[in-house]
Design a protein around this motif. Sequence first.
Motif, short mmCIF file in Angstrom:
data_model
loop_
_atom_site.label_atom_id
_atom_site.label_comp_id
_atom_site.label_asym_id
_atom_site.label_seq_id
_atom_site.Cartn_x
_atom_site.Cartn_y
_atom_site.Cartn_z
N ARG A 314 7.58 -6.14 -10.76
CA ARG A 314 7.44 -5.04 -9.84
C ARG A 314 6.23 -4.90 -8.48
N GLN A 315 6.34 -4.44 -7.08
CA GLN A 315 5.27 -5.31 -6.16
C GLN A 315 5.81 -3.87 -5.38
N GLU A 323 5.49 0.89 -9.56
CA GLU A 323 5.46 0.31 -8.46
C GLU A 323 7.43 -0.18 -8.96
N HIS B 145 0.02 -8.84 -9.35
CA HIS B 145 -0.61 -8.02 -8.21
C HIS B 145 -0.31 -9.92 -7.43
N ASN B 148 0.86 -7.52 -3.16
CA ASN B 148 -0.29 -6.30 -3.27
C ASN B 148 -0.89 -5.69 -3.39
N ASP B 452 2.93 1.69 3.34
CA ASP B 452 4.21 0.89 2.32
C ASP B 452 5.24 1.49 2.92
#
Lengths: 641, 641
Positions: A314-315, A323, B145, B148, B452
Motif C-alpha cells: 500500500r502507498q 493506504e 514507506h 509516501n 494526494d
Amino acid sequence: MTDVQQRADAGVLAVLLDGEYAALRARAREFLVEHAAFHVEAESLDRDAYRDRVRDLVVEAAARGLTASGFPAAYGGSEDFGGNVAAFETLAYGDLSVLVKFGVQFGLFGGAIHQLGTTRHHDAWLADIASARLLGSFAMTETGHGSNVQAIRTTATFDPDTDEFVIDTPDDDARKDYIGNAARHAEAAAVFAQLVVDGTGHGVHALFVPLRDPSGATLPGVRIEDCGTKLGLQGVDNGRIWFDGVRVPRTNLLNRYGDVSPEGVYSSPIENPDRRFFTMLGTLVQGRVCVGGAGITASKVALTIATRYAAERRQFGAAGQPETVLLDYGQHQRRLLPLVARTYALHFAQERLARDFHEVFTAGDATTERRRRALESRAAATKSLATWHATRTIQECREACGGAGYLAVNRFAALKADTDVFTTFEGDNTILLQLVGKGRLTDLKDEFGSLDGVAMARYIGREAAETLAEKVIARSVIERVRDAARGHDEGEPGGDLLDPAYQLRMLRTREERITGSVARRLKAGMDAGVDPAEVFSRCQHHLLAAAAAHAERIVLEALLTKVEAMPTGPERDLLAKVGHLHALSEIERDRAWWMEHGRLSTERAKSVTRAVDTLCRELRDDALTLVAAFGVPEPLLTQEI
Amino acid sequence: MTDVQQRADAGVLAVLLDGEYAALRARAREFLVEHAAFHVEAESLDRDAYRDRVRDLVVEAAARGLTASGFPAAYGGSEDFGGNVAAFETLAYGDLSVLVKFGVQFGLFGGAIHQLGTTRHHDAWLADIASARLLGSFAMTETGHGSNVQAIRTTATFDPDTDEFVIDTPDDDARKDYIGNAARHAEAAAVFAQLVVDGTGHGVHALFVPLRDPSGATLPGVRIEDCGTKLGLQGVDNGRIWFDGVRVPRTNLLNRYGDVSPEGVYSSPIENPDRRFFTMLGTLVQGRVCVGGAGITASKVALTIATRYAAERRQFGAAGQPETVLLDYGQHQRRLLPLVARTYALHFAQERLARDFHEVFTAGDATTERRRRALESRAAATKSLATWHATRTIQECREACGGAGYLAVNRFAALKADTDVFTTFEGDNTILLQLVGKGRLTDLKDEFGSLDGVAMARYIGREAAETLAEKVIARSVIERVRDAARGHDEGEPGGDLLDPAYQLRMLRTREERITGSVARRLKAGMDAGVDPAEVFSRCQHHLLAAAAAHAERIVLEALLTKVEAMPTGPERDLLAKVGHLHALSEIERDRAWWMEHGRLSTERAKSVTRAVDTLCRELRDDALTLVAAFGVPEPLLTQEI
C-alpha cells in the motif's frame, strides 16, 4: 442465482498451461523445490565452487531422468522432443545457470552428437552424455563470428596419411568464444570448423574433439581461457578455446550430412553447400525453441512476484483510511496486466511451436523441407518475441516493486542478469527476425542460396514483387482487404473490438500489407540500379517490421485457437478476456500503422485505448488467479516481498 | 571550394557539452582516470573490502576538492550549486558505487544538515562532512514507506525533563531501510521522524542522530543490519536501522523549518504542515537533479562503447567482399542514433535544470515560491525521462554489442545493474511524473494540501476545468490550436518537418490538449459522484501521459534553445540535425496521438517515419564524432570491444 458469477480457478488454468507434459513438469518442479535454497547458497560461494555446484545439479537432473526425453531409448532416453522442451521450460523457474549449463550439456553438445552424428557416434557417446558422465561443449561461435556462423574460420584439415583431421585456430579472431562448459568442466566438444580436404573447402562441419584428460588438464594443442565475469550466468563456465594442430580420428567427423572417405573423398547427401549448411543448422533448432520457452518462464516468475507485491503493498491514499493497494491504481494495472496477457499469448504460441518441433523431429527424414522451414521460421519468430518480452517484463516488474525489487533476495537481480543474453544467444533476435522476414518474402529457398541480403535483393529484382507476395501469403491480399474493410465499417466505434476475428484480421492485414510493401521497395531499389547492399540497408527496418507483424499474428492466432478449444466456463471467459487485452494492447501500441493505412479510424483508435483501460480494470480482480496459474513453485518465490 | 563540406569537430562539441564547469569536470575526469583500473580491482575483492575501497575513493574525492562546491565557504567549500551537480555528473563516468556513496555522504547527509539545519549544526558538522572525516547516512525511507514519505512512522518524542528527543522504531515496517552508508561506515545519520511534542504530532522533521562510536560499534538502542546483496551498487553499504529509545539533545533537531523550545513549544516559519513538509523536501531536490544527470552520463558511456563497436564490428555481407560494418546497416543506425540524439537533448535539458537549480538555491530565501515549484517540477520531469532513458539506452547498447556486450569487462554489466535503481530512488519515476502532472493541473499549490489524488480530484471538482487548464498553461490553448492548424496546412506532406518551430508546436499542442482533457475527465468523474479514489485511478494513466508530454516538450525546448544560440558552422549544422532526429523520433513514436487529434494527416505521419530513416542515414558518418564529444575518458572505455 444466475447473477452470482463463478470466478475462474487457478488450478484449472494451471492444468491447461502445463498441458500434456504435466507429469514431467511436476517432476521438474519437485527437483527445483528440493534445491530451492540454491540461489541463497550460491551467493556465499566463490566462482569455482558455484560452478561446481551448478555442475552437480546438472548431473543430478540427469540422474533424476529430467534429460531422458532428449535421447533415444537405446541410450537411456525416451526421445520425446516435446518432453525435452517441457523439461527445459520448467527448469527455468529455478537458477538459470543450472538451466543454461543443462542446455549446453544435453541440448547443444548432446544435440549435436545426436543430430549431426551417426550410429557410431551415438554408440560411443550418447549414453554417457545423457547421464552426464561425459561433459561437453558446443564450440561453434568464434570471437569474430557470432551471427554469421557460415564464415567461421577454424579449420579441420584432413590428413590422409594418418586418417585424421587436424584442427587449427588461425588467429585470435577465430578462437572459439563464449563456449559454455569449456572453462572448467568439458571433457570434449562438438567443434564446428571449415572442413578442408586436399586443399578444397567443403564448408562448416562439426567434429567430436576431446579437450581434457581425466585429470581435467587440457590436452596437447588445446588452450582454454575463462571468459571472465559476465553480466549474469556466473555459474556457467564460459571459455575461449584455441586449437593448435589438434588431431582427431577421421571418424570423429559428425558425418550425417557430410563425410570423408579414407581416400580423402568428400561426399554429402546434400549437394548444395548452402542448403547443406542450413540443413545442419536446422537440426539444432531445439536450442532456439528452448530459450524462447525459458524466457516465457522467467517472465512468469517476475510477474508472479510483482503481482503479488502489488496486491499487498500500500502507498498513498485518502486521509484517515488505509493506504491504497498498488494494484488498485490504474497505472499499475496498465503496467502489469498487458504483460500478463502477453505472457499467456506467448505461452500458447510456444506450446504450438513445441508441438510442431516434436512432430517434425519425430518424423525425422520423413518430414518435408517445407515443414522444416516453417518450423525454423516459427522458432525464430517465437524466440525473438519471447526473449524480448522477458527483458521488458522483468524490467517492468522490478520497477513496479520499487526498492524491494532491487534486493537480490527478491530474485529480479538474477532474473535480469541471467536472461539478458537470451536475446542474443541461440540467434540474435534481430538476425532471427530478419530470417523470418526473408522467409516471408519467398518460399523458394533454393533460389536464395545463402539467404544474405544481397542475394535476396537480387532475387526480388527478378520477380514481380506483387506476384511474389501473393504467392507467399496464404490467403490473397484482396480477400484480406475486403475482410478488414468490412470489419472497419461494421462495428464503429467499438462494438466489435472484442471480436477475436476482427482482432486477428487486423493483425493479418498489417502483416500482409507490410510484407507486400517491403517487397515492392526492394524491387524498386534494384530496378533503380542502387547498390544491393544499400537497398537492403534502407529496407532493413521495414523488413523487420514485416517479420514482427508476422510474429505477432502467429502469437495471437495461437492464443485464440487455444481459447476457442476450451470448454465453456469461467476459465474460458477469463482467458477470452486475456486474449482481448493482449490483442488490443498490440493494436493500441501500433495503432498508428493501421491509421496510416486506412484500416482504423481515429475515433476507433481512441476506443481501442479505452478498451485496454477497461480490460485492465476488469482483470484486476483476477490478476492473482492468472499468475497463480503460472505454477511457480512457492519456495522459489521471493522471501522478502 | 564551396561544395567541400566541413565536418563537425568533436572537440568543439565537447567544449559545448562541458559548458561553464569545464575546469571542474576536467578535474573530476583526472580523478577517474587515475582510478580507471578500479572496476577490475573491485572484482577481486570481497564485499567488505570492496566497500572499504569505495569509501577510500569517496574520502579521496573530498580531499581532491571535488565536493567543495557543495558546501559554504565557511566550511571549506565554495557553495556553487551548479558546480556540485557538474562534479556529480562527471563522476558518473566511473564506478557508480563510488558515485552513489559520494552522493549519500555529501549530497544527502551533508545536504540535509546544510539545508534543514541552522548555524549551530553547520558549525558543528559541515566541515567534517565536507572533508569526509564524519561519514553519515540519510535515514528517510522506511520499509513500509518509500514514496509516501509523509507517512513514515519512526517517532522523535520530546522529553522536556532531559531536554532530549527520543527516537523510536515502532515496528519492522517502520525500520529505516535501504540506507546508504549505514551498514558499515556511517557514524551518524540525518533521521527523518514524526515529531511528537506533548502528545501532539507536528509531522516529519529531521534530526542529527549518532549511530556508531569511534570504534565502529553501534551505539545503545541502535540496531543495524545489512540489506544484503542487491541487483547492483554492491560497493554501497545499504543497511536497515532500528531505533529503540535512542536519545539525542533537543538541539540536534535540524530546526530551519520547525523548532521546539526547552519548554516544549513547537514553532515553525511555515504554518501549514503540508506546505512545511513539501518545503523541507524541496530543499533536498539536489539529489533528484544529480541522479538524472548521472543517468545521462551512463547513457553516454553505453552509447560510446556501442557506437565504436558498431563502427568496427563486421558481420555478413556480399560474397568475396569484406563483411559489412554494423553501423552501415539501416536497422543498426535506427537502434543507436535516435538514442544518441535523445542523449544530446536530455543533456541540454539537464544543463537548463542545473542552471535553474543553481539560481534558485543561490538566491536562497530570496527566491519565490513559484520559482521553487517550477524547479521541482522540472527536476521531476527531467529525472524521470533521463533515468528511463538510461535503462533503455544501456539495454539497447548491450544488445547491439551482442555477446561482447555481455562480458563484464565491457562495462554493460555494471552500467545496467548499478543504474537500474535510478528510476526508483530519489523519487520513483511514476510518482515523479504524477507530481509533474498534478503541478500542470494547477499552480494553486496551497489549495491542494497534501497533493494526494483525492484532494486533487476534489479540487478539480470545485473549479471549471477548462478555466483551470487555461490558467495553468502559459499561452492560451486557442493560440496553440491556431498555430498548429497553420503548421498542419502549410508544409504537407513534409516540407517543414525540419522546422524546429513546427516540431515544438507539435509537442506543445499535445501537452496542452492532454492536460486539458485529463482535467475535464477528472471534473466529469467528480461531477458524476464517482468515488474520488476511483476517479483518480481511472485518470492516472492519462495524467501521466500529460506529464510525459510536458516533460518531452521542455526537453526539446532546451535542445532547440541551445542550438539556436550556437554560432553558425558545421557543429551547429550537426546539432540542428540531431535536434531534428530527436524531435521527429518522438513525433514518430507517438504519432498516433496527433493523428487521433487531427494534428497530423496519415500521409504526413508516414513522411515522419521516412524523415527519421533519412536522418539516421545522414548522421551515420557523424556518429563517432557525436559520441567522442561525450568526453568519456578513454581509460574508462571498454577493454575488449
